[in-house]
Design an enzyme around this catalytic site. Structure first.
Site, PDB file in Angstrom:
ATOM      1  N   ASP A 146      31.413 -23.288 -56.538  1.00 10.65           N
ATOM      2  CA  ASP A 146      30.427 -22.197 -56.526  1.00 10.65           C
ATOM      3  C   ASP A 146      31.082 -20.831 -56.770  1.00 10.65           C
ATOM      4  OD1 ASP A 146      31.548 -22.746 -53.942  1.00 10.65           O
ATOM      5  OD2 ASP A 146      30.026 -21.506 -52.982  1.00 10.65           O
ATOM      6  N   HIS A 147      32.374 -20.819 -57.015  1.00  5.18           N
ATOM      7  CA  HIS A 147      33.092 -19.583 -57.391  1.00  5.18           C
ATOM      8  C   HIS A 147      33.754 -19.731 -58.765  1.00  5.18           C
ATOM      9  CE1 HIS A 147      32.642 -17.773 -53.350  1.00  5.18           C
ATOM     10  NE2 HIS A 147      32.462 -19.060 -53.053  1.00  5.18           N
ATOM     11  N   HIS A 170      40.764 -20.651 -45.963  1.00  6.59           N
ATOM     12  CA  HIS A 170      39.538 -21.305 -46.456  1.00  6.59           C
ATOM     13  C   HIS A 170      39.951 -22.336 -47.511  1.00  6.59           C
ATOM     14  CE1 HIS A 170      35.293 -21.585 -47.571  1.00  6.59           C
ATOM     15  NE2 HIS A 170      35.655 -21.464 -48.837  1.00  6.59           N
ATOM     16  N   HIS A 224      29.463 -14.503 -50.384  1.00  3.07           N
ATOM     17  CA  HIS A 224      28.129 -15.052 -50.054  1.00  3.07           C
ATOM     18  C   HIS A 224      27.316 -14.045 -49.245  1.00  3.07           C
ATOM     19  CE1 HIS A 224      28.835 -19.391 -51.052  1.00  3.07           C
ATOM     20  NE2 HIS A 224      30.103 -19.079 -50.792  1.00  3.07           N
ATOM     21  N   HIS A 233      36.737 -23.397 -55.314  1.00  7.71           N
ATOM     22  CA  HIS A 233      35.457 -24.073 -55.041  1.00  7.71           C
ATOM     23  C   HIS A 233      34.485 -23.865 -56.207  1.00  7.71           C
ATOM     24  CE1 HIS A 233      36.092 -24.258 -50.390  1.00  7.71           C
ATOM     25  NE2 HIS A 233      36.611 -25.304 -51.007  1.00  7.71           N
ATOM     26  N   ASP A 263      35.591 -16.059 -50.024  1.00 12.88           N
ATOM     27  CA  ASP A 263      35.170 -16.750 -48.798  1.00 12.88           C
ATOM     28  C   ASP A 263      36.194 -16.574 -47.678  1.00 12.88           C
ATOM     29  OD1 ASP A 263      32.989 -17.522 -50.252  1.00 12.88           O
ATOM     30  OD2 ASP A 263      33.376 -19.682 -50.139  1.00 12.88           O
ATOM     31  N   HIS A 307      38.777 -18.317 -55.400  1.00 17.90           N
ATOM     32  CA  HIS A 307      39.276 -19.651 -55.003  1.00 17.90           C
ATOM     33  C   HIS A 307      38.600 -20.729 -55.842  1.00 17.90           C
ATOM     34  CE1 HIS A 307      35.709 -19.180 -52.458  1.00 17.90           C
ATOM     35  NE2 HIS A 307      35.764 -20.457 -52.093  1.00 17.90           N
TER      36      HIS A 307
END
Ligand code: GBP
Ligand code: ZN
Length: 298
Positions: free
Chosen positions: A98-99, A153, A213, A96, A174, A94
């Site tokens: 942090d990905h 998400h 995560h 975001h 996520d 996705h």
């Protein structure tokens, strides 16, 4: 003599991947581990940031590899070199940061053939193939990868399912965590029900789950708040606490294990519906569970 010492200490240090990287270990949240799936493929778990996981998926027959959510490109290139594989593909779960936030740097630092960048959202940097139909099939070497759209998400979230006769794995980003699920940032309980119950729960029970995560301890503590007498949960929390003491990652879990311990995978079960006071309404159970988790302090 000095040279012999250097060679000897190099051999000692390269005994396994995690000791090779021990000089970084104080800054890594987890050790690097590799899971083998017969002669066909392996998955190397690469920690990033404070609790993210990236995954190097390697087709052993051809030496071709894909990287899932490469937010830390240097760690990825080190693994690619160490494993002596040809990286061809980025699988993005996705958008975001942090990905997907490492995609651009990874593409810029690539000296081989251009990387194929897969994802389900036009907010993903460098996207070359948009997954707009769930069930789209890809190949990484000889491996079959099925793209499963799981919006909630984020609207463009995709999980990647790899199935061979020597084992199957799913990269869940996520959407599904060990013992938990992602926040409903861009979706609702109905959508998370579809993702967890109608899609992921239907994968074979022994499918290895590699999530985005390391949230296992906090998730399992929440699970026990919902189902205080769930024996599978009690014993998994013990195992996971020992693993985290040793900086071992808690992935992979399995779909079968998640159905036993993860309250969000258990919204159809009486003990979870009773705890949320939503008898006979699994979607309402999902909605209330997410609200409770958002406010849970552990
Ligand atoms: C913790 O560390 O305690 N429970 C976490 C809180 C995924 S990251 C951090 C958190 O909220 N994490 C997100 C989540 O879904 N957690 C599940 C849960 O709490 O049960 N993220 O980095 C998050 O997706 C992000 C990045 C969010 C960009 C929004 C944007 Br825009
Ligand atoms: Zn996210």
């Amino acid at each position: 003599m000095q040279r012999a010492f250097k060679v000897l200490s190099f051999l000692l240090v390269t005994k396994n991947t995690s000791s090779l990287l021990s000089r970084y270990s104080s800054t890594m949240h987890s050790n690097i581990i590799t899971k083998e799936f017969g002669r066909q493929f392996k998955v190397q778990v690469l920690p990033a940031l404070s609790d993210n996981f990236m995954y190097l998926l390697i087709d052993k027959t051809t030496g071709e590899a894909a990287i899932v959510d490469p937010v830390a490109p240097n760690t990825v290139w080190e693994a690619v070199k160490r494993e002596n594989v040809k990286l061809t593909t980025i699988l993005t779960t996705h958008h975001h940061w942090d990905h997907a936030g490492g995609n651009k740097e990874l593409i810029d630092g690539n000296v081989g053939d251009p990387l194929t960048v897969i994802g389900g959202d036009d907010r993903i940097d460098g996207l070359t193939k948009m997954i707009d139909t769930s069930g789209t099939d890809l190949k990484i070497g000889l491996l079959d990868v099925k793209c499963l759209r799981t919006p909630c998400h984020t609207t463009g979230h995709v999980c990647y399912y790899v199935s061979t006769d020597e084992g199957s794995v799913v990269f869940t980003g996520d959407t599904l965590f060990v013992g938990g699920c992602g926040r409903f940032f861009e979706g609702n309980a109905q959508q998370m029900y579809e993702a967890l119950i109608e899609i992921l729960s239907k994968l074979p029970e022994n499918t290895a789950v590699f999530c985005g995560h390391e949230y296992s301890i906090q998730n399992l503590k929440f699970g026990l708040h919902v189902e205080p007498t769930n024996e599978d949960l009690l014993s998994l929390l013990k195992t996971v606490e020992v693993k985290r003491q040793a900086k071992e990652p808690c992935v992979p879990s399995t779909i079968g294990m998640e159905k036993l311990v993860n309250p969000f995978m258990r919204v159809g079960i009486a003990s979870v519906q009773n705890a949320t006071k939503t008898p006979g309404n699994s979607i309402e159970t999902m909605r209330i569970l997410r609200e409770l988790k958002n406010d849970f302090k552990g």
